[in-house]
Design an enzyme around this catalytic site. Structure first.
Site, PDB file in Angstrom:
ATOM      1  N   ASP A   1       0.894  -1.174  -0.221  1.00 17.00           N
ATOM      2  CA  ASP A   1      -0.613   0.023   0.273  1.00 17.00           C
ATOM      3  C   ASP A   1       0.906   1.538   0.074  1.00 17.00           C
ATOM      4  O   ASP A   1       0.334   2.028  -0.772  1.00 17.00           O
ATOM      5  CB  ASP A   1      -0.740   0.378   1.327  1.00 17.00           C
ATOM      6  CG  ASP A   1      -1.474  -0.861   0.958  1.00 17.00           C
ATOM      7  OD1 ASP A   1      -2.479  -1.619   0.540  1.00 17.00           O
ATOM      8  OD2 ASP A   1      -1.637  -1.598   2.408  1.00 17.00           O
TER       9      ASP A   1
ATOM     10  N   HIS B   1      -4.624  -4.060   6.117  1.00 16.95           N
ATOM     11  CA  HIS B   1      -4.587  -4.166   4.421  1.00 16.95           C
ATOM     12  C   HIS B   1      -5.735  -5.220   4.503  1.00 16.95           C
ATOM     13  O   HIS B   1      -5.748  -5.582   3.859  1.00 16.95           O
ATOM     14  CB  HIS B   1      -3.458  -4.849   4.264  1.00 16.95           C
ATOM     15  CG  HIS B   1      -3.597  -5.315   3.090  1.00 16.95           C
ATOM     16  ND1 HIS B   1      -3.099  -4.626   2.085  1.00 16.95           N
ATOM     17  CD2 HIS B   1      -3.568  -6.528   1.878  1.00 16.95           C
ATOM     18  CE1 HIS B   1      -2.997  -5.343   0.891  1.00 16.95           C
ATOM     19  NE2 HIS B   1      -3.347  -6.591   1.196  1.00 16.95           N
TER      20      HIS B   1
END
Ligand code: NAX
Length: 335
Positions: A159, A187
Site C-alpha cells: 500500500d 491491509h
C-alpha cells in the site's frame, strides 16, 4: 563468509512466493554475503508443484543457497527459523463469505503460531503477508507466547509503495523523490493512505509538502484515496490474478528495512503493521499499520505526528474493522 540463516517461506508453491523466493535467494533482503537455508512450506496437494519450484531454485545455482527443505509440515518448516515470510493462506473461493475466509485462515495461523512457538529461534522475525494479514498476524503472535510480540509484523508496504508510485506519476518525478507517505490501519479497502506529512524532494533540491505540490484536495481525498484502496481489485481485474511481483517486492522491502534499518537520520519512515502500543489512540493489542523507523533490527513507531479531523475519521474506521476482525477470530478460536 557468515554462517547461514534459516529463512522460512510459506505458500511456497504460490504466485507471490514464485517471485519472493528468488529475490531472497539472490541476496536482495539479507545481503549478498549472507548464506541461506530455505525452508519452504506448502500444503500436501501442492508438494508436486513445490518440487518444480525447488528444481528451478537449484537451476539458478545461487551462490548463497546452501540447502533447500520442502515440506508440508509446519514443525519442520519452522525448525530453528531466523526469519519467516508467512505468505500461504486460504484464498477466498467463489461464494465464500468474508467470515468463512477469516475462520479458515484463523486455523492456519493458529497452527503456524504454535509451530513457531515450539520450533523457531526465539529471535525469529515474522512477516505475515497472507490475508487477512493483520488479523492473521495477531493470531499467530498470540499463539506463540514464548516469542517477543515485537518480532511479529504484517505487510502494508505494498500500500505504501502504491502511494509513492501514484504520487510520483501525478507530480512527474521519480519514485525516490517522494517521502513519508503513510498507509494507516488494515491491509484492506479501509486502509487510509495519508499524505498529510509527505513531501516531494524536487530535482532542484527544494522540498515541498505533497499537499502543496498536488494543490488539489479533492484529488487527494477522493481519487488518490480510492485508487489506493481499490488497487488490488484493479490488478485482479486486469490480470485475472492478484498482485504477485509487486507483493513480493514489498515483502522484500519490508524485511530488508526491518533487518538492515531505515534512513539513519530517522527523518524518513516506512509503513509497517505492528502491534499497537496505544499510539495515536489506536487500541493496544491490534496489528495496525503505522509509520515506523527501524534500527538494529528493531522498529519504532514514529510519534507525535499531527492528526487532522479527516485523518482521524479514516483511522478510526479502519481500526473499527480490525477490532471486529479480532473479535470474530478470537471468538471462533476461543482464545
Ligand atoms: P496463491 O494462491 O498463488 O498461493 C498461496 C499458496 O499458499 C498456495 O500454494 C497454497 O497451497 C498455500 N497455502 C494454503 N494454505 C497453506 C498452509 N496452511 N500452509 C502453507 N501454505 C498454504 O496466492 P498468492 O497470490 O501467492 O497470495 C498469497 C496471500 O497473499 C493471499 O492471502 C493474498 O490475499 C495475500 N496478499 C497480501 C498482500 C498484502 O499486502 N498483505 C498483497 C498481495 C496478496 O493479495
Amino acid at each position: 563468509m557468515n554462517s547461514p540463516i534459516r529463512v522460512c517461506i510459506t505458500g511456497a508453491a504460490g504466485q507471490i512466493a514464485y517471485s519472493l523466493i528468488f529475490k531472497v535467494a539472490n541476496g536482495e533482503v539479507f545481503g549478498i554475503d549472507q548464506p541461506l537455508i530455505l525452508q519452504l512450506l506448502d500444503i500436501t496437494p501442492m508438494m508436486g508443484v513445490l518440487a518444480g519450484v525447488e528444481m528451478e531454485i537449484r537451476d539458478c545455482a545461487f551462490p548463497l543457497v546452501q540447502k533447500i527443505i520442502c515440506t508440508d509440515d509446519p514443525t519442520v518448516a519452522f525448525e530453528e527459523t531466523d526469519y519467516a515470510f508467512l505468505v500461504g493462506a486460504r484464498p477466498r473461493s467463489q461464494g465464500m463469505e468474508r467470515k468463512d475466509l477469516l475462520k479458515a485462515n484463523a486455523q492456519i495461523f493458529k497452527q503456524q503460531g504454535e509451530a513457531i512457538d515450539k520450533k523457531a529461534k526465539k529471535t525469529i522475525k515474522v512477516l505475515v503477508v497472507g490475508n487477512p494479514a493483520n488479523t492473521n498476524c495477531l493470531i499467530c503472535q498470540t499463539c506463540a507466547p514464548s516469542i517477543p510480540p515485537e518480532n511479529f509484523t504484517s505487510m502494508s508496504r505494498l500500500d505504501h509503495n502504491r502511494m509513492i508510485s501514484q504520487l510520483s506519476e501525478r507530480l512527474n518525478v521519480n519514485n525516490d523523490q517522494i517521502f513519508n507517505v503513510i498507509a494507516w490501519g488494515n491491509h484492506s479497502s479501509t486502509q487510509y493512505p495519508d499524505v498529510s506529512h509527505a513531501y516531494v524532494k524536487k530535482s532542484s533540491g527544494e522540498i515541498q509538502k505533497i499537499k502543496e505540490a498536488v494543490n488539489d484536495d479533492n484529488w487527494i481525498q477522493n481519487d488518490f484515496l480510492v485508487k489506493n484502496q481499490q488497487r488490488g481489485a484493479e490488478v485482479i481485474k486486469a490480470r485475472k490474478l492478484s498482485s504477485a511481483a509487486s507483493a513480493a517486492k514489498a515483502a522484500c522491502d519490508h524485511m530488508h528495512d526491518w533487518v538492515q534499518g531505515t534512513s539513519k537520520d530517522k527523518k524518513t519512515w516506512v509503513s509497517m503493521s505492528v502491534l499497537s502500543d496505544g499510539s495515536y489512540g489506536i487500541t493496544k493489542g491490534i496489528f495496525y499499520s503505522f509509520p515506523v523507523t527501524c534500527e538494529d533490527g528493531k522498529y519504532s513507531i514514529v510519534k507525535g505526528l499531527e492528526i487532522d479531523e479527516f485523518s482521524r475519521t479514516k483511522m478510526d474506521l479502519t481500526l473499527k474493522e480490525l477490532t471486529e476482525e479480532k473479535e470474530e477470530a478470537f471468538t471462533f478460536l476461543k482464545i
